[in-house]
Enzyme design. Sequence first.
Site, PDB file in Angstrom:
ATOM      1  N   GLU A   1      -7.940   9.647   3.385  1.00  0.00           N
ATOM      2  CA  GLU A   1      -8.694   9.123   4.538  1.00  0.00           C
ATOM      3  C   GLU A   1      -7.966   9.381   5.845  1.00  0.00           C
ATOM      4  O   GLU A   1      -8.515   9.138   6.918  1.00  0.00           O
ATOM      5  CB  GLU A   1      -8.991   7.629   4.339  1.00  0.00           C
ATOM      6  CG  GLU A   1      -7.845   6.664   4.629  1.00  0.00           C
ATOM      7  CD  GLU A   1      -6.753   6.643   3.564  1.00  0.00           C
ATOM      8  OE1 GLU A   1      -6.781   7.474   2.635  1.00  0.00           O
ATOM      9  OE2 GLU A   1      -5.843   5.799   3.690  1.00  0.00           O
TER      10      GLU A   1
ATOM     11  N   HIS B   1      -2.994   9.793   1.032  1.00  0.00           N
ATOM     12  CA  HIS B   1      -4.049   9.146   1.826  1.00  0.00           C
ATOM     13  C   HIS B   1      -5.107  10.156   2.271  1.00  0.00           C
ATOM     14  O   HIS B   1      -5.023  10.683   3.387  1.00  0.00           O
ATOM     15  CB  HIS B   1      -3.445   8.523   3.091  1.00  0.00           C
ATOM     16  CG  HIS B   1      -2.706   7.260   2.850  1.00  0.00           C
ATOM     17  ND1 HIS B   1      -3.265   6.016   3.015  1.00  0.00           N
ATOM     18  CD2 HIS B   1      -1.438   7.051   2.447  1.00  0.00           C
ATOM     19  CE1 HIS B   1      -2.374   5.094   2.721  1.00  0.00           C
ATOM     20  NE2 HIS B   1      -1.241   5.687   2.381  1.00  0.00           N
TER      21      HIS B   1
ATOM     22  N   CYS C   1      -3.057   5.230  -2.911  1.00  0.00           N
ATOM     23  CA  CYS C   1      -1.725   4.709  -2.616  1.00  0.00           C
ATOM     24  C   CYS C   1      -1.544   3.278  -3.138  1.00  0.00           C
ATOM     25  O   CYS C   1      -1.490   3.080  -4.344  1.00  0.00           O
ATOM     26  CB  CYS C   1      -1.457   4.850  -1.124  1.00  0.00           C
ATOM     27  SG  CYS C   1       0.292   5.011  -0.769  1.00  0.00           S
TER      28      CYS C   1
HETATM   29  N1  GLN Z   1       4.527   1.313  -0.709  1.00  0.00           N
HETATM   30  C1  GLN Z   1       3.245   0.648  -0.617  1.00  0.00           C
HETATM   31  C2  GLN Z   1       3.103  -0.381  -1.729  1.00  0.00           C
HETATM   32  O1  GLN Z   1       3.923  -0.501  -2.549  1.00  0.00           O
HETATM   33  C3  GLN Z   1       2.110   1.625  -0.685  1.00  0.00           C
HETATM   34  C4  GLN Z   1       2.104   2.489   0.559  1.00  0.00           C
HETATM   35  C5  GLN Z   1       0.755   2.924   0.994  1.00  0.00           C
HETATM   36  O2  GLN Z   1      -0.279   2.447   0.533  1.00  0.00           O
HETATM   37  N2  GLN Z   1       0.763   3.819   1.943  1.00  0.00           N
HETATM   38  O3  GLN Z   1       2.132  -1.062  -1.771  1.00  0.00           O
END
Ligand code: GLN
Length: 189
Positions: free
Chosen positions: A173, A171, A78
Amino acid sequence: MKIGILALQGAFREHAAAFDALGVETVFVRLPHHLSGIDAIVLPGGESTTQDKLLDSSGLRAPLTAALDDGVACLATCAGLILLAAEVLDGRPDQRPLDRLDLRVRRNGYGRQVASFEAPLAVEGLDAPFTGVFIRAPRIEHVGESVEVLAEHAGDAVLVRAERIWGAVFHPELSADLRLHQLFVNHCP
Ligand code: GLN
């Protein structure tokens, strides 16, 4: 084998718990000397704009990039995937991605927090679907030639790999399913 987990911000404890459950040693990485002796590093989800700033204030930006170039494997999830991308859309103007995965990503490309969702994903290398948890996930808008797509959702790449560098927009995890962490460990040099 020892896995470093970038622990500046975000969901780093959950990754540590997953590797603990697999019996793999982990160390939290907050300062450059924490990188010594690691075979792999996890860049966790969280807030990429904050993490980007903390890479500078911790002094980790250059040594982390050097570790990746020296052959340390990486699992980026992410926000972590945003840190590694070649190009980030809808980022902050001063956000400086590390350019170690040839991807163009759009921050929050699936919508805001209320648009978070789960979806079953067919993952290359796993026999049964893996539940992807998408939280303000980045959307991968372009995949470079050096990057292999290991899972897609609705036509978009959501899990990718360029040799020893892995990136997920979801995610793993948070799934109570250790198979992706295990797959990553199995492929670490
Ligand atoms: N939207 C977040 C960002 O731009 C990422 C979201 C996440 O890691 N769950 O960093």
